[in-house]
Design a protein around this motif. Sequence first.
Motif, PDB file in Angstrom:
ATOM      1  N   ASN A  10      42.533  52.999  47.195  1.00 13.90           N
ATOM      2  CA  ASN A  10      42.779  53.182  45.695  1.00 13.90           C
ATOM      3  C   ASN A  10      43.077  51.704  45.072  1.00 13.90           C
ATOM      4  OD1 ASN A  10      42.957  55.862  45.761  1.00 13.90           O
ATOM      5  ND2 ASN A  10      45.182  55.548  46.560  1.00 13.90           N
ATOM      6  N   THR A  11      42.151  50.683  45.599  1.00 11.19           N
ATOM      7  CA  THR A  11      42.076  49.433  45.072  1.00 11.19           C
ATOM      8  C   THR A  11      41.416  49.383  43.869  1.00 11.19           C
ATOM      9  OG1 THR A  11      42.303  48.154  47.295  1.00 11.19           O
ATOM     10  CG2 THR A  11      41.285  46.928  45.239  1.00 11.19           C
ATOM     11  N   LYS A  12      42.013  48.463  42.989  1.00  5.19           N
ATOM     12  CA  LYS A  12      41.335  48.363  41.678  1.00  5.19           C
ATOM     13  C   LYS A  12      40.910  46.799  41.238  1.00  5.19           C
ATOM     14  CE  LYS A  12      44.083  51.925  39.429  1.00  5.19           C
ATOM     15  NZ  LYS A  12      45.032  52.236  38.132  1.00  5.19           N
ATOM     16  N   LEU A  13      39.807  46.656  40.557  1.00  7.67           N
ATOM     17  CA  LEU A  13      39.390  45.494  40.283  1.00  7.67           C
ATOM     18  C   LEU A  13      39.834  45.025  38.743  1.00  7.67           C
ATOM     19  CD1 LEU A  13      37.240  43.238  40.464  1.00  7.67           C
ATOM     20  CD2 LEU A  13      35.540  44.698  39.765  1.00  7.67           C
ATOM     21  N   ALA A  14      40.124  43.922  38.680  1.00  6.46           N
ATOM     22  CA  ALA A  14      40.537  43.350  37.218  1.00  6.46           C
ATOM     23  C   ALA A  14      40.071  42.024  36.866  1.00  6.46           C
ATOM     24  CB  ALA A  14      41.968  43.337  37.291  1.00  6.46           C
ATOM     25  N   GLU A  64      27.980  38.704  41.964  1.00  6.69           N
ATOM     26  CA  GLU A  64      28.775  39.881  43.072  1.00  6.69           C
ATOM     27  C   GLU A  64      30.040  39.209  43.445  1.00  6.69           C
ATOM     28  OE1 GLU A  64      26.955  41.677  47.218  1.00  6.69           O
ATOM     29  OE2 GLU A  64      25.986  40.032  46.251  1.00  6.69           O
ATOM     30  N   ILE A  65      30.770  40.347  43.672  1.00  9.09           N
ATOM     31  CA  ILE A  65      32.020  40.153  44.167  1.00  9.09           C
ATOM     32  C   ILE A  65      31.840  40.798  45.530  1.00  9.09           C
ATOM     33  CG2 ILE A  65      34.630  40.983  44.544  1.00  9.09           C
ATOM     34  CD1 ILE A  65      34.225  41.430  41.442  1.00  9.09           C
ATOM     35  N   SER A 102      50.446  46.975  47.022  1.00  6.26           N
ATOM     36  CA  SER A 102      51.287  46.234  47.963  1.00  6.26           C
ATOM     37  C   SER A 102      50.679  44.668  47.864  1.00  6.26           C
ATOM     38  CB  SER A 102      51.092  46.760  49.206  1.00  6.26           C
ATOM     39  OG  SER A 102      49.727  46.417  49.860  1.00  6.26           O
ATOM     40  N   GLU A 103      49.653  44.360  47.277  1.00  7.52           N
ATOM     41  CA  GLU A 103      49.092  42.890  47.088  1.00  7.52           C
ATOM     42  C   GLU A 103      47.991  42.797  46.357  1.00  7.52           C
ATOM     43  OE1 GLU A 103      46.863  41.371  50.621  1.00  7.52           O
ATOM     44  OE2 GLU A 103      45.828  43.143  50.932  1.00  7.52           O
ATOM     45  N   THR A 104      47.707  41.550  45.768  1.00  5.09           N
ATOM     46  CA  THR A 104      46.743  41.152  44.765  1.00  5.09           C
ATOM     47  C   THR A 104      46.107  40.112  45.481  1.00  5.09           C
ATOM     48  OG1 THR A 104      47.849  42.026  42.795  1.00  5.09           O
ATOM     49  CG2 THR A 104      46.102  40.481  42.528  1.00  5.09           C
ATOM     50  N   LYS A 105      44.657  40.162  45.475  1.00  2.00           N
ATOM     51  CA  LYS A 105      43.810  38.988  46.150  1.00  2.00           C
ATOM     52  C   LYS A 105      43.212  38.421  44.839  1.00  2.00           C
ATOM     53  CE  LYS A 105      41.452  39.575  49.861  1.00  2.00           C
ATOM     54  NZ  LYS A 105      40.663  40.336  50.898  1.00  2.00           N
ATOM     55  N   PHE A 122      39.704  34.864  36.158  1.00  3.41           N
ATOM     56  CA  PHE A 122      40.417  35.281  37.509  1.00  3.41           C
ATOM     57  C   PHE A 122      40.179  36.695  37.766  1.00  3.41           C
ATOM     58  CE2 PHE A 122      43.338  32.120  36.086  1.00  3.41           C
ATOM     59  CZ  PHE A 122      43.184  31.182  36.795  1.00  3.41           C
ATOM     60  N   VAL A 123      39.477  36.893  38.979  1.00  5.45           N
ATOM     61  CA  VAL A 123      39.030  38.291  39.421  1.00  5.45           C
ATOM     62  C   VAL A 123      39.962  38.472  40.514  1.00  5.45           C
ATOM     63  CG1 VAL A 123      37.010  39.413  40.759  1.00  5.45           C
ATOM     64  CG2 VAL A 123      36.585  37.721  39.393  1.00  5.45           C
ATOM     65  N   ASN A 124      40.797  39.651  40.085  1.00  2.00           N
ATOM     66  CA  ASN A 124      41.902  40.219  41.061  1.00  2.00           C
ATOM     67  C   ASN A 124      41.480  41.625  41.550  1.00  2.00           C
ATOM     68  OD1 ASN A 124      43.361  38.131  40.198  1.00  2.00           O
ATOM     69  ND2 ASN A 124      44.053  39.305  38.260  1.00  2.00           N
TER      70      ASN A 124
END
Length: 554
Positions: free
Chosen positions: A496-500, A486-487, A544-547, A537-539
């Motif tokens: 509009n956040t994307k998961l990679a 789980e994230i 504007s940013e990447t966590k 790595f989970v991004n």
Amino acid sequence: MKNQTNYSAQQKVKQLFIIALLAITGCLWAQPGIHDPSSTVRNNDGRYWHFATGNGIYTISSSTTNFSSWQNENTVFPIGTWPGWIANYVSGFAGNFWAPEVIKIGNTYYCYYSCAGNGAAAAIGLATAPNLSGPWTDKGIIVAANNAIDPSVIVDGSTMYMAYGNWQTGIDLIQLNPSTGLRLNSSLWDLVAGSVEAPYIMKNGSYYYVFFQRGLCCSGVNSGYYTQVGRSTSITGPFLDQNGISLMNDGGTTFLPNKNGRYIGPGHVGYGESRLSYHFYDGNDNGAPKLMTSTLSFVNGWPVAGTASQIVPNGTYKLVNRGSAKYLDNLGSTVNGAGVAQWASGSSNNQRWVLTYADGYYKIKCVSGGKYLDNVNNTADGSAVAQWDSSPNFNQQWSITSAGPYYKLTNRSNGKCIDTGGLTTNGSVLQFWYSNVSVNQQWTLEYINSSTAKMGNLTDADETSEPVNNKSFYVWPNPVNGNQFEIVNNDNVAANTKLAIVNMSGQTVYSQDLGITESGVFSYTIDISSFSKGIYFVNLENGSETKTTKLIVN
């Protein structure tokens, strides 16, 4: 014998890893790209180089003896190119070379490299150059066989040999022509039998030493790797361990145990420029793969990594017995002379022990109560292990020695080992017994952290298998041993956040538009049944940013 399918899978996992570098000074180098490092090699310009598994053969160099600053160098073969002869022996090769070995003879550098692809078929080739920065000229094949990988080359006077790992048949040795570096004849010697790999061969005094790996690598904190060694007065063997057992008959003296505090799964030993090097998985960094450089010495004719006596770093640990699977526990007692027992794993500080080393011995203090392991003058087999206030008495001094991937704890005063006595019940008091090969005397040291203070505030929440609710963005369980994780994101995120999810080769293995149209918090469960073991790595990405957070898949 390990089957071909599993072996191939293990090696494919190797290609996913990125490794950081830990120098003697403790500096961390975070540049990606090193795994299965060569021995340290010094170039004509004085810089220190490492060659490693990677596309085209990955290379880095440093100008400092403590490896505090590194820079990328040109690969041996340009990315996307490789010698044409490889296709005749290896199916599906795509340019990712494994485990190079680089040595200098005269004014020429010799780079021996491994090629593997689909299945077990593999080959080892040679390229030469007048300078480590190239240009490199390929000289062709040295040997081809099932799982012919991990070359290690030794020049011995006027002769030259190469050992290499073959998981299906053990470690083999062939002779090379010192004038060309190519194979000299058809002679082949078996040095180590069984499911082993990653040999390194060297000479010290009148003995030849062969280091090799047992166990499975590449699983982070669950990696089963450990390094063993044997020696012989002849380079062709037979090689024996410290007990006189042949390496062709399951012999082997443990040189680097599977777990040494934070250092887990050490492997692929090399020695060059007076530096021992090997990679390991950092138990204090979620199993991140790193490379250690250290010293090598010989004590009574046998190699010792780093200092001659301290094989476990100072710090706080939980100690679990191999035979009972129970943990060393003081049962909460603070009374001098109280017995020390075993108990099922828990979060109590009763099971957390601080190890400090001085003058060849350890003192072992319980976090709960602050008392020290003590023999309270007990000398008989079967007598109780106890605790007492700190004292300089030999009763509180302990030797910690490796027993394969495990450890034995021996009291300096009575010479006896901590033993369960074969008992497995919670609360059973631990006993002293003469040193033997029983699993009752074998312990795993689970690293907590490097602190040697009394830490009354530690709980199991410090461990990574539990949710970390005080973090804004994390994954759990981590490491993942099943098919899902789980994230969890506790901060507001942009629309509009994307998961990679990206593997250690930089490839995106999973992506998903989360469909968030307004800021908010969320959790997201992912099926990873198709993922290979390794580190990812989970991004979370938006304009504007990447966590980013790390994920370990076991």
